[in-house]
Design a protein around this motif. Structure first.
Motif, PDB file in Angstrom:
ATOM      1  N   PHE A 373      29.740  93.556 -39.367  1.00 46.77           N
ATOM      2  CA  PHE A 373      28.562  93.039 -38.676  1.00 46.77           C
ATOM      3  C   PHE A 373      28.767  93.204 -37.178  1.00 46.77           C
ATOM      4  N   SER A 374      27.658  93.214 -36.444  1.00 44.19           N
ATOM      5  CA  SER A 374      27.661  93.206 -34.978  1.00 44.19           C
ATOM      6  C   SER A 374      26.597  92.219 -34.535  1.00 44.19           C
ATOM      7  N   ARG A 375      26.954  91.360 -33.613  1.00 42.95           N
ATOM      8  CA  ARG A 375      25.989  90.371 -33.163  1.00 42.95           C
ATOM      9  C   ARG A 375      26.412  89.831 -31.795  1.00 42.95           C
ATOM     10  N   ALA A 376      25.522  89.064 -31.178  1.00 41.23           N
ATOM     11  CA  ALA A 376      25.792  88.450 -29.877  1.00 41.23           C
ATOM     12  C   ALA A 376      25.418  86.976 -29.937  1.00 41.23           C
ATOM     13  N   LYS A 377      25.800  86.245 -28.894  1.00 40.54           N
ATOM     14  CA  LYS A 377      25.496  84.812 -28.860  1.00 40.54           C
ATOM     15  C   LYS A 377      23.996  84.558 -28.832  1.00 40.54           C
ATOM     16  N   ASN A 378      23.247  85.359 -28.047  1.00 42.40           N
ATOM     17  CA  ASN A 378      21.796  85.207 -27.968  1.00 42.40           C
ATOM     18  C   ASN A 378      21.173  85.976 -29.127  1.00 42.40           C
ATOM     19  N   ARG A 379      20.854  85.273 -30.194  1.00 41.86           N
ATOM     20  CA  ARG A 379      20.382  85.970 -31.391  1.00 41.86           C
ATOM     21  C   ARG A 379      19.455  85.075 -32.213  1.00 41.86           C
ATOM     22  N   CYS A 380      18.749  85.719 -33.119  1.00 43.08           N
ATOM     23  CA  CYS A 380      18.021  85.058 -34.198  1.00 43.08           C
ATOM     24  C   CYS A 380      18.604  85.599 -35.501  1.00 43.08           C
ATOM     25  N   GLU A 381      18.409  84.873 -36.605  1.00 49.28           N
ATOM     26  CA  GLU A 381      19.044  85.287 -37.852  1.00 49.28           C
ATOM     27  C   GLU A 381      18.293  84.722 -39.046  1.00 49.28           C
ATOM     28  N   THR A 382      18.520  85.377 -40.170  1.00 53.20           N
ATOM     29  CA  THR A 382      17.887  84.938 -41.408  1.00 53.20           C
ATOM     30  C   THR A 382      18.759  85.357 -42.576  1.00 53.20           C
TER      31      THR A 382
END
Length: 661
Positions: A373-382
């Motif tokens: 996975f790749s993601r950042a602190k400023n995010r939305c998710e489901t």
């Protein structure tokens, strides 16, 4: 003339008279003020953040030889560390059960392997497992691990060399011994509050966790726990809430199988997808990430109790036991890379049949990618659920099998949402049947009804039409004749954790950058509880695994499903993403771009861009385009919203508006 002006004029007249009477006085030289520094019209951008990579080393105990002497599993351990060194790790978290019996010989073996890589500059953070806390002496642990535990580690008072933390780059890393999470929780909270602002990410590393695959403190200490023994009971929910609020990545060993899941601060059916509000901006789901790091030993465990579906959603699961039809073990190597606010994760596996440190058991790992996975602190998710959910199952706000999300905003006003596609490619896994008993007056449960109640309060979702359990309408069954509780075998369909994360604009982009991640981690694999492959398209799931009391049925996978554990070439289900850029941008000068390695390129040339808004049917039936566009993704520009673009994709992607070539 007002009084202020009169005073000024009077003061000026007195000064002139004084100067006239002192014509022969030497002139007073007042140096001019220094010139202000020149203003750079193009200031230097801040330095790029330094990546920091953590490797996860699972349990390395190797069993005993013919003479009864226990050993470390040298062959798998060396393969993991060799792989992680080649990937450039900065630190290795050794997640407990370094040894089998805590003997000096085992410690010497472990140290001999680790020292080779420490000499290359890799830092180690060793964690105590149950095989250390049970079989080793404190002085043995300190004597052998003191040179690995960093000198700047901050130790928990009363638990020095057992629980400690360090900060590296912008990551707070907390190491905890087996069963020490509830013991250390108040210290963890105080630490986070005291040094908040010194880190962006938190990794908590321990040997075990609250929610297990075979074990887990919730099962062992609450449901199957002792009466009035409340050291976990009164902290479990608070730990989940604190970890979710602080976006903790929790890593552990102990289970001898690989699993990544989301653990929620509240019941999973009340854990809503995230989006953005006008006053608060983007917000995350109330979950934290739990990673069971897999195996680096000569034994593997079955998937015993299954998904703790009350508070857990599993997104990746693989085990190999070399028994009951399984032909091999797995060895696992996982990497967490932190770059500023960004986190990139990769997990790899290799199959092997080694059972001892004999020379003829040595092997060269053939590494294949299992999870990422790749993601950042400023995010939305489901959570995107599999489409195996029966049509008459109530959605209860969260059971969404489509790629549909609400707006998620970047710092420049750009926003993104997923607008179409169905999760038809998913993995499936079986669990085994287990039983639990109770002893009145000793166990927490005083009756069989008590035991069932505890299981539904802490582990499993009680099935009702308004709270459906996707794994079975009867996750636990009281057996009055045997006076015990049965947790029946069942079949679990895995979920997808899909995130849309924002990073600032960078060289080569005209807008902020969004990372879409989590769409291509599953390929249609099916395994039983011991890791034996099954065909998801031909074999039904276990009895009572579907919400209607029947079995989960074979599924028809899309033609793109690879049915492979190796996801390096996995193709996601077709999904649509809509990107709306800042209003200030000239729509005629930009196009939708995708990151390609270190560069950016247009997703499609102007000739291939569809004019008009997105229509859901485009996911399965694209509109007509020139024949030359067949090899490019379907991309469109909405003519009603000037800076709105959309695309139908089959993989995770990093997107931004870029200047037209």
């Amino acid at each position: 003339m007002n009084r202020v002006k009169s005073a000024l004029y009077a003061g000026a007249a007195l000064s002139m008279a004084f100067l006239a009477g002192c014509e022969d006085s030497p002139e007073v030289n007042t140096p001019p003020p220094p010139a202000p520094p020149p203003v750079d019209p193009t200031p230097e951008p801040p330095p790029a953040p330094t990546p920091f990579t953590i490797g996860l080393l699972p349990d390395t105990q190797g069993g005993s030889d013919a003479m009864g002497q226990a050993h470390v599993a040298i062959h798998p351990m060396d393969e993991v560390l060799k792989h992680q060194a080649e990937k450039g790790v900065d630190m290795v978290l050794a997640l407990g059960d370094l040894t089998d019996n805590g003997s000096d010989i085992e410690f010497a073996e472990w140290v001999s392997v680790a020292e080779k890589y420490a000499a290359e500059g890799i830092e180690f953070l060793p964690i105590m497992g149950n095989h250390e806390t049970s079989y080793a002496y404190t002085q043995n642990w300190i004597a052998n691990m003191k040179n690995f535990i960093p000198e700047d580690a901050v130790h928990m008072p009363g638990y020095e060399w057992v629980n400690y933390y360090v900060i590296r780059e912008n990551v707070l890393i907390i190491g905890l011994a087996y069963y020490n999470l509830p013991i250390a929780f108040e210290w963890i909270k105080a630490t986070v509050n005291e040094i908040e602002g010194e880190f962006d990410h938190i990794v908590v590393a321990s040997h075990d966790g609250l929610i297990g695959a075979k074990y887990g403190q919730t099962l062992e200490q609450i449901v199957d726990g002792t009466k009035d023994d409340d050291w976990v009971f009164y902290k479990q929910e608070a730990i989940r809430k604190f970890f979710a609020a602080h976006d903790v990545i929790y890593v552990q060993g102990h289970e001898h199988q690989y699993q990544r899941s989301l653990v929620s601060a509240k019941p999973m059916l009340q854990t809503l997808p995230s989006s953005s509000t006008p006053t608060g901006g983007n917000y995350r789901m109330d979950v934290y990430t739990q990673i069971m790091s897999g195996n680096a030993s000569y034994k593997g465990y079955e998937f015993r109790f299954g998904e703790r579906d009350l508070v857990q959603a599993i997104v990746s699961q693989k085990n190999a036991t070399m028994e009951s039809g399984s032909t091999h073990f797995d060895v696992n190597s996982s990497l967490l890379t932190f770059t500023g606010e960004r986190v990139d994760y990769e997990s790899w596996f290799a199959e092997h049949t080694a059972k001892s440190n004999a020379a003829d058991q040595d092997f060269d790992a053939d590494w294949k990618m299992l999870d990422k996975f790749s993601r950042a602190k400023n995010r939305c998710e489901t959570i995107v659920y599999p489409n195996s959910i029966l049509a008459d199952t109530r959605p209860v706000l969260v059971l969404q099998p489509e790629y549909l999300t609400h707006d998620c905003y970047g710092a420049d006003g750009s926003y993104v949402n997923l607008v179409g596609g169905v999760n038809a490619t998913f993995n499936r896994t079986d669990t085994r049947t287990r039983t639990l008993g109770y002893t009145p007056g000793f166990s927490r449960a005083e009756t069989l009804t008590d035991l069932v109640r505890l299981a539904y309060q802490w582990l499993f979702q009680f099935h009702q039409p308004w709270s459906p359990n996707l794994n079975s309408p009867a996750r636990v069954v009281p057996d009055g004749g045997a006076d015990e509780m049965v947790i029946p075998e069942t079949t679990v369909d895995l979920k997808e954790h899909v995130t849309t994360s924002w990073l600032p604009a960078e060289a080569g982009t005209a807008s902020a950058v969004v990372i879409v991640s989590g769409t291509q981690n599953q390929t249609g694999m099916y395994q039983d509880d011991y890791g034996v492959p099954k065909d998801i398209e031909a074999v039904a799931g276990l009895a009572m695994s579907q919400t209607n009391g029947g079995a989960k049925q074979p599924v028809t996978l899309p033609a793109t499903a690879t049915k492979s554990w190796d996801i390096a070439d996995a193709v996601s289900d077709s999904y649509a993403v809509q990107f709306t850029g800042p209003a200030a941008l000239d729509p005629a000068s930009v196009t939708l771009g995708v990151r390609d390695g270190d560069a950016w390129r247009a997703l499609a040339s102007d000739d291939c861009v569809v004019s008009g808004g997105f229509i859901k049917s485009y996911v399965g039936t694209p509109p007509m385009r020139p024949a030359a566009c067949a090899a490019t993704p379907l991309v469109g520009r909405d003519t009603v919203y000037p800076n709105r673009w959309w695309a139908v994709l089959n993989e995770d992607a990093e997107l931004a508006l870029i200047d037209k070539p």
